[in-house]
Design a protein around this motif. Sequence first.
Motif, mmCIF file in Angstrom:
data_model
loop_
_atom_site.group_PDB
_atom_site.id
_atom_site.type_symbol
_atom_site.label_atom_id
_atom_site.label_comp_id
_atom_site.label_asym_id
_atom_site.label_seq_id
_atom_site.Cartn_x
_atom_site.Cartn_y
_atom_site.Cartn_z
ATOM 1 N N ARG A 243 0.821 -1.209 0.000
ATOM 2 C CA ARG A 243 0.000 0.000 0.000
ATOM 3 C C ARG A 243 0.856 1.261 0.000
ATOM 4 N N ARG A 244 1.821 1.306 0.884
ATOM 5 C CA ARG A 244 2.641 2.508 1.011
ATOM 6 C C ARG A 244 3.606 2.674 -0.160
ATOM 7 N N SER A 245 3.950 1.579 -0.821
ATOM 8 C CA SER A 245 4.828 1.679 -1.991
ATOM 9 C C SER A 245 4.115 2.272 -3.201
ATOM 10 N N LEU A 246 2.802 2.100 -3.260
ATOM 11 C CA LEU A 246 2.057 2.529 -4.447
ATOM 12 C C LEU A 246 1.897 4.033 -4.556
ATOM 13 N N VAL A 247 1.948 4.737 -3.432
ATOM 14 C CA VAL A 247 1.800 6.196 -3.462
ATOM 15 C C VAL A 247 2.973 6.840 -2.739
ATOM 16 N N LYS A 248 3.355 8.031 -3.181
ATOM 17 C CA LYS A 248 4.572 8.653 -2.659
ATOM 18 C C LYS A 248 4.362 9.297 -1.290
ATOM 19 N N GLU A 249 3.145 9.687 -0.992
ATOM 20 C CA GLU A 249 2.823 10.175 0.344
ATOM 21 C C GLU A 249 1.569 9.451 0.807
ATOM 22 N N TYR A 250 1.662 8.759 1.953
ATOM 23 C CA TYR A 250 0.529 7.966 2.406
ATOM 24 C C TYR A 250 -0.413 8.817 3.247
ATOM 25 N N PHE A 251 -1.566 8.263 3.542
ATOM 26 C CA PHE A 251 -2.603 8.990 4.266
ATOM 27 C C PHE A 251 -2.187 9.183 5.729
ATOM 28 N N ASP A 252 -2.476 10.360 6.231
ATOM 29 C CA ASP A 252 -2.128 10.708 7.597
ATOM 30 C C ASP A 252 -3.375 10.641 8.470
ATOM 31 N N ILE A 253 -3.368 9.697 9.414
ATOM 32 C CA ILE A 253 -4.510 9.523 10.306
ATOM 33 C C ILE A 253 -4.122 9.998 11.701
ATOM 34 N N LEU B 205 -8.926 11.334 9.216
ATOM 35 C CA LEU B 205 -7.988 11.788 8.198
ATOM 36 C C LEU B 205 -8.561 13.018 7.513
ATOM 37 N N HIS B 206 -7.667 13.833 6.963
ATOM 38 C CA HIS B 206 -8.061 15.069 6.305
ATOM 39 C C HIS B 206 -7.862 14.921 4.798
ATOM 40 N N PRO B 207 -8.856 15.268 3.993
ATOM 41 C CA PRO B 207 -8.693 15.187 2.540
ATOM 42 C C PRO B 207 -7.540 16.047 2.061
ATOM 43 N N SER B 208 -6.791 15.530 1.112
ATOM 44 C CA SER B 208 -5.666 16.267 0.546
ATOM 45 C C SER B 208 -6.157 17.438 -0.305
ATOM 46 N N SER B 209 -5.372 18.504 -0.321
ATOM 47 C CA SER B 209 -5.691 19.650 -1.181
ATOM 48 C C SER B 209 -4.994 19.560 -2.533
ATOM 49 N N LYS B 210 -4.280 18.451 -2.764
ATOM 50 C CA LYS B 210 -3.596 18.278 -4.048
ATOM 51 C C LYS B 210 -4.603 18.005 -5.154
ATOM 52 N N PRO B 211 -4.247 18.305 -6.400
ATOM 53 C CA PRO B 211 -5.211 18.142 -7.503
ATOM 54 C C PRO B 211 -5.538 16.679 -7.791
ATOM 55 N N GLY B 212 -6.641 16.469 -8.497
ATOM 56 C CA GLY B 212 -7.088 15.127 -8.834
ATOM 57 C C GLY B 212 -7.535 14.394 -7.595
ATOM 58 N N LEU B 213 -7.182 13.130 -7.513
ATOM 59 C CA LEU B 213 -7.537 12.336 -6.343
ATOM 60 C C LEU B 213 -6.681 12.666 -5.128
ATOM 61 N N GLY B 214 -5.660 13.481 -5.311
ATOM 62 C CA GLY B 214 -4.857 13.931 -4.181
ATOM 63 C C GLY B 214 -3.680 13.053 -3.848
ATOM 64 N N ILE B 215 -3.333 12.136 -4.735
ATOM 65 C CA ILE B 215 -2.202 11.244 -4.507
ATOM 66 C C ILE B 215 -1.283 11.265 -5.717
ATOM 67 N N GLU B 216 -0.025 10.914 -5.484
ATOM 68 C CA GLU B 216 0.945 10.749 -6.563
ATOM 69 C C GLU B 216 1.360 9.292 -6.597
ATOM 70 N N VAL B 217 1.037 8.599 -7.677
ATOM 71 C CA VAL B 217 1.317 7.171 -7.781
ATOM 72 C C VAL B 217 2.786 6.934 -8.097
ATOM 73 N N ASN B 218 3.368 5.980 -7.402
ATOM 74 C CA ASN B 218 4.732 5.537 -7.679
ATOM 75 C C ASN B 218 4.653 4.481 -8.783
ATOM 76 N N GLU B 219 4.923 4.862 -9.996
ATOM 77 C CA GLU B 219 4.704 3.972 -11.132
ATOM 78 C C GLU B 219 5.591 2.729 -11.101
ATOM 79 N N GLU B 220 6.747 2.819 -10.483
ATOM 80 C CA GLU B 220 7.617 1.640 -10.397
ATOM 81 C C GLU B 220 6.945 0.521 -9.601
#
Length: 380
Positions: A324-334, A339-354
């Motif tokens: 789970r934590r490898s798939l996104v560059k910043e994980y959810f903060d509880i 948890l607080h919704p991210s203010s980043k664009p789109g779904l609010g996550i950056e996928v680690n494509e590797e």
Amino acid sequence: MKITKIDTFLVSAVWRNFVIVRLETDEGVVGYGEGTMGDFEKTIAAAVNDFAPFLIGREIEINKITNFLNRNFFWRHGPILSTAISAIEQAMWDAVGKSLKKPVYELLGGRSIDRLRVYANGFISGAQEPEKFAEAAVDVVKQGFTALKFDPFGAAGPTISSEDFKAAIKRIEAVRNAVGDNVDIMIEAHGRFNVRTAINIAHAIEEFNPFWLEEPVPEENIISMREVKQASRVPIATGERLTSVGRFWDLLSSNAADIIQPDVCHVGGIRAFSHVAAMADVNNVAVAPHNPNGPIATAASINALSTVPNALILEYWLDAQTVRRSLVKEYFDISDGYLHPSSKPGLGIEVNEEALTKYQYKKMHLEYFSSDYKYYGDTA
């Protein structure tokens, strides 16, 4: 902004494979969606790939495309097609939000609440002894969760023996005594029991003040669900396996649930989730999304649920943390169970494509309710 390419990835995560959709556009924006179901991963990926030729070259107009996918083919809805459409739809929202530099929840009209309560699941497997349930529950509370869910019924269903019934009650009692009265506990039944057994269970667990009893009878039988609800003083939750807005209409108009649990991976996507939540709101029913899925689906659920005035709580799984934590560059903060919704664009996550190709697909099937119950893979 037009769709130029759609790819699918199957990512092994302990007892299931996450199904990830990657959508490219002619503006260079990439959107992600998720269609995890726990089984039939290759079938879902094949459905996405079957839809893809009808989408390449099309302008991303989310309503128009989802209407096309839902209405312009002879076979409609069902878990496979609805899950494939859900994943594609999430990816379109992600791409549009990134293009406009806005979180998806803003595109949906903005947040109704500033933070989302979460409950823990996936923290215990295969245990039989009440003490093991209690120890696992205490560990969850130490991590900051104020609510947790578990299935105490072993392999029972559609009836339950006196011995298994007593064992289940002892597990629930042990958890309640261990976590105290200020932690909410949800009791999961996975739709396994008949009406009479479900009512007996509801009456027996009432003394432990559960937050809800989930799917006490098979979810497809709305009449039976209503019968249990009418007889139970414990709130009844259901809906994780309903795969269309229409089925939720049937459920809500029948007054068969206190809490509904649409899954953004199966109900048709974020917009369909919003439609279901709106119907629930006018019926004074709360929304608590089903979410045993990966981080992309979790992000989609956060965006959808944060716009909902009748939002109750979100499911949050603790297994397969390495993946789970490898798939996104910043994980959810509880923090403190929220948890607080991210203010980043789109779904609010950056996928680690590797990571999309690091955890290779594994053929597996979890026998949920048999004496041969097994938990696959590394739980790290």
